[in-house]
Each structure stands twice: as C-alpha cells, then as structure tokens.
Design an enzyme around this catalytic site. Structure first.
Site, short mmCIF file in Angstrom:
data_model
loop_
_atom_site.label_atom_id
_atom_site.label_comp_id
_atom_site.label_asym_id
_atom_site.label_seq_id
_atom_site.Cartn_x
_atom_site.Cartn_y
_atom_site.Cartn_z
N LYS A 237 0.67 -7.31 12.68
CA LYS A 237 -0.39 -6.40 12.24
C LYS A 237 -1.64 -6.75 13.04
O LYS A 237 -2.10 -7.90 13.02
CB LYS A 237 -0.65 -6.57 10.74
N TYR B 175 -8.14 0.63 -4.21
CA TYR B 175 -6.82 0.98 -4.70
C TYR B 175 -6.09 -0.30 -5.06
O TYR B 175 -6.53 -1.40 -4.72
CB TYR B 175 -6.01 1.76 -3.65
N THR C 261 1.83 -4.24 4.29
CA THR C 261 1.73 -4.50 5.72
C THR C 261 1.20 -5.90 6.05
O THR C 261 1.41 -6.39 7.15
CB THR C 261 0.81 -3.45 6.40
N ASP C 262 0.52 -6.53 5.09
CA ASP C 262 -0.16 -7.79 5.42
C ASP C 262 0.80 -8.91 5.83
O ASP C 262 0.47 -9.72 6.70
CB ASP C 262 -1.01 -8.27 4.23
N GLU D 13 -2.03 -27.01 29.17
CA GLU D 13 -3.30 -27.71 28.97
C GLU D 13 -3.10 -28.97 28.14
O GLU D 13 -3.94 -29.86 28.15
CB GLU D 13 -4.29 -26.79 28.23
N THR E 28 0.82 -1.21 0.00
CA THR E 28 0.00 0.00 0.00
C THR E 28 0.85 1.26 0.00
O THR E 28 0.44 2.30 -0.51
CB THR E 28 -0.95 -0.01 1.22
N SER F 30 1.66 -7.62 -0.75
CA SER F 30 2.50 -8.56 0.01
C SER F 30 1.83 -9.91 0.23
O SER F 30 2.47 -10.84 0.71
CB SER F 30 2.95 -7.95 1.33
#
Ligand code: SIN
Length: 328
Positions: free
Chosen positions: A166, A27, A93-94, A284, A14, A60
């Site tokens: 993120k 976009y 950013t992903d 657990e 982005t 990405s």
C-alpha cells in the site's frame, strides 16, 4: 455452461465499511456483514457463483494469528475441493500485503487466491469496493489465474503478494508493486496477464506453523541510540527487522548492538524505510562480518512476516535466512 464457484472469505476492512453518509469523512471499517456485500454483488451479473464464508469483521489493523489461522485453514480446504475454482478474501487494505505474503508462503499455488479491498467505504459516493470485488471474481475465475501465488487486486491492477504494498492512504489507486509492477490489468470483463503462471501446481513453500515467534520492526532514525535494540531483546524478540535508512543503514551504535544480538543467535534482517528500498548484501554495511541478512526488495512489514515463517520452520541461521530472501 456451469459458472465457476468462488469461495469468498470475508474479514472486514473498508470494503465492508459503512460511513452512514455518502459524503461524510468518518466511517467504521468492517461494519457491514459479508452477506450484505454478496447481496450487492448479486446484482452485478457476474459470471460466477459466489459462496460466502465470514471469517472476521474487523479493521485489518487487528488482523493476527487467529484470523490468519482461520483463513489458512479455509483456503487449504478450498484448494482441495474440486467444486471450488478460486478464492477471494475481502480484506482491509492496511495489512493486505502482510496477509497476502503469509498465505503466499504457506499455500499451494494451484488455485487463484485473491485479496480485494477498498479505499472508500461501501456507502461512499464513488466507492471502489464492488468494482474491486468484481475484478477479483474475474481473476479468481480465470483458468490462467492459478499458479501465480496469492495476488492482491486493487484499482484495476493485479499484484503478486511478494511485490505488493500500500503506497498511498487517500486515493483509490493506492497499491504499487516493487520491484515488479502489476502482473496483470483487469476489468470485470477482461484480464491481460503480462506473463505466464510461474508456480503452476507448486506445493506450499513452507509449512503452516504452530505459532509465529515474536519479531519486531525497528525503524532507524537520525540521532537514535541503541536502547531500543536492548528493549526489543528484553521482551524476548527472536528476530529483529531493521527498517533502516536508505540501503538499510542505521547509526553505528545501533548496528553494533544488532551485531551483538546476531552473534547471540537473534536473526537480524536489514530492510529499508524508503518506499522503494532495495537492500543488497555488503553494500554500505558489512553483513558478512556482522551476521546480518539483507531483505532485498521486501519492505519491513513483509520482511517481518517472512522472517517469522522462517523462524517457525526452524530456519534461523543467517545463510539459510538470506537464501530464503534471495529466492523469494
Ligand atoms: C483496514 O485496513 O481495515 C482499514 C483501511 C482499509 O481497508 O482501507
């Protein structure tokens, strides 16, 4: 005074995204060339010389072996080049946390390596891309920026690769650190580090692999059966990361199938599908009896990257894999 020279490796995302409208919703990530971003940065009066090298122009979600190999080679060359003070990678950013951790595990820690991205496209009103780039330049130029491993700079904060994720899809303050928060606050003119470099001059922790083995993430859900485990084994997974409930848990039939896989030599790592999930051994789930590894604070996406690197470096026994997760 000579200005520090910073290598900027462009991959898209982005931060290189164009909407064609300052207020529109849609976009295309990676639509703008790196040179356009550097032209815009030239008007900011930064105290550094930026040298661009395009690696890719993608969203990405398509980041993978080819781009990672090119990034690693470019970073390694820059680490050995005395003319380069630091490295910036512009990135979507992903999957920034995955690329950041992969490079963190496989690069020497001497020079700052900084990923920057944006939550808003370059032509959107209030775009955060140039600010994050300017902050990245401040970090990559700072003599205190080396020896900290790979970092992600977003929203005026600096995060270590091991901590960052993120955590939001919409606003510009989208990144969080866990278990540590930011390691510094940054503006284009000032950095406040919260501690000293901890890996000064450390060599790479792991060798860059010839390839990355197939490792899948299996998300646990209420009422599921063990068929997805069988399916993953059927496509040749060498490792499985469980994105488990809570403390990395799953229905009994799924744990039984994963234990059988572990017994057959498949590396099985339990992480949590919870955002701030801390998975400790034998809380657990009886990891000792079942042959599992506890991911500790690493979320599923980064646990998968670490497991791939370990397997590619010949570390596959549960004790060895656990030690790597413990010592991250
Ligand atoms: C991407 O990861 O390439 C798209 C989303 C973003 O960069 O924020």
């Amino acid at each position: 005074m000579t200005r520090p020279r910073i290598l900027v490796l462009g991959t898209g995302g982005t931060i290189a995204g164009a909407a064609g409208s300052a207020t529109g919703g849609g976009y295309r990530a990676g639509g703008l060339a790196l040179s356009a971003m550097l032209d815009a940065a030239a008007g900011l009066g930064l105290e550094a010389e930026l040298v661009g090298e395009p690696i890719a122009q993608i969203g990405s979600q398509d980041m993978g072996w080819d781009q990672w190999s090119a990034l690693h080679a470019a970073c390694l060359a820059a680490c050995g080049d005395p003319a380069i003070s630091g490295i910036i990678i512009t990135h979507g950013t992903d999957t920034a946390e995955e690329t950041a951790l992969l490079l963190d595990l496989t690069l020497p820690a001497g020079k700052p390596v900084v990923l920057v991205g944006a939550m808003r496209p370059a032509d959107a009103v209030g775009s955060d891309g140039l600010r994050n780039l300017a902050n990245g330049v401040a970090v990559a130029s700072d003599p205190q920026g080396g020896g900290r491993g790979v970092m992600v700079v977003m929203g005026d904060a600096v995060f270590a690769a091991v901590d960052v994720r993120k955590a939001a899809t919409a606003h510009i303050d989208a990144f969080r650190g866990f278990p540590r928060g930011p390691i510094a606050r940054v503006t284009p003119s000032q950095i406040t580090w919260f501690g000293p470099p901890h890996r000064a001059d450390a060599p790479a922790s792991y060798a860059w692999p010839q390839s990355l083995p197939r490792v899948a993430i299996l998300t646990a859900g209420a009422g599921m059966d063990a068929k997805p485990v069988e399916a993953l084994l059927g496509i040749g997974c060498k490792g499985i990361v469980l994105a488990g409930m809570g403390q990395g848990n799953a229905p009994g039939c799924v744990l039984d199938a994963l234990a059988a896989a572990a017994k057959a030599g498949i590396a099985v790592v339990r992480s949590s599908r919870v955002d701030e999930g801390m998975v400790e051994r034998n809380v657990e789930v009886d990891d000792d009896a079942r042959g599992f590894v506890a991911a500790r604070a690493l979320g599923p996406a980064k646990a998968r990257i670490l497991l791939q690197v370990l397997l590619a470096n010949g570390i596959s026994d549960p004790a060895g894999v656990q030690a790597a997760f413990d010592n991250l």
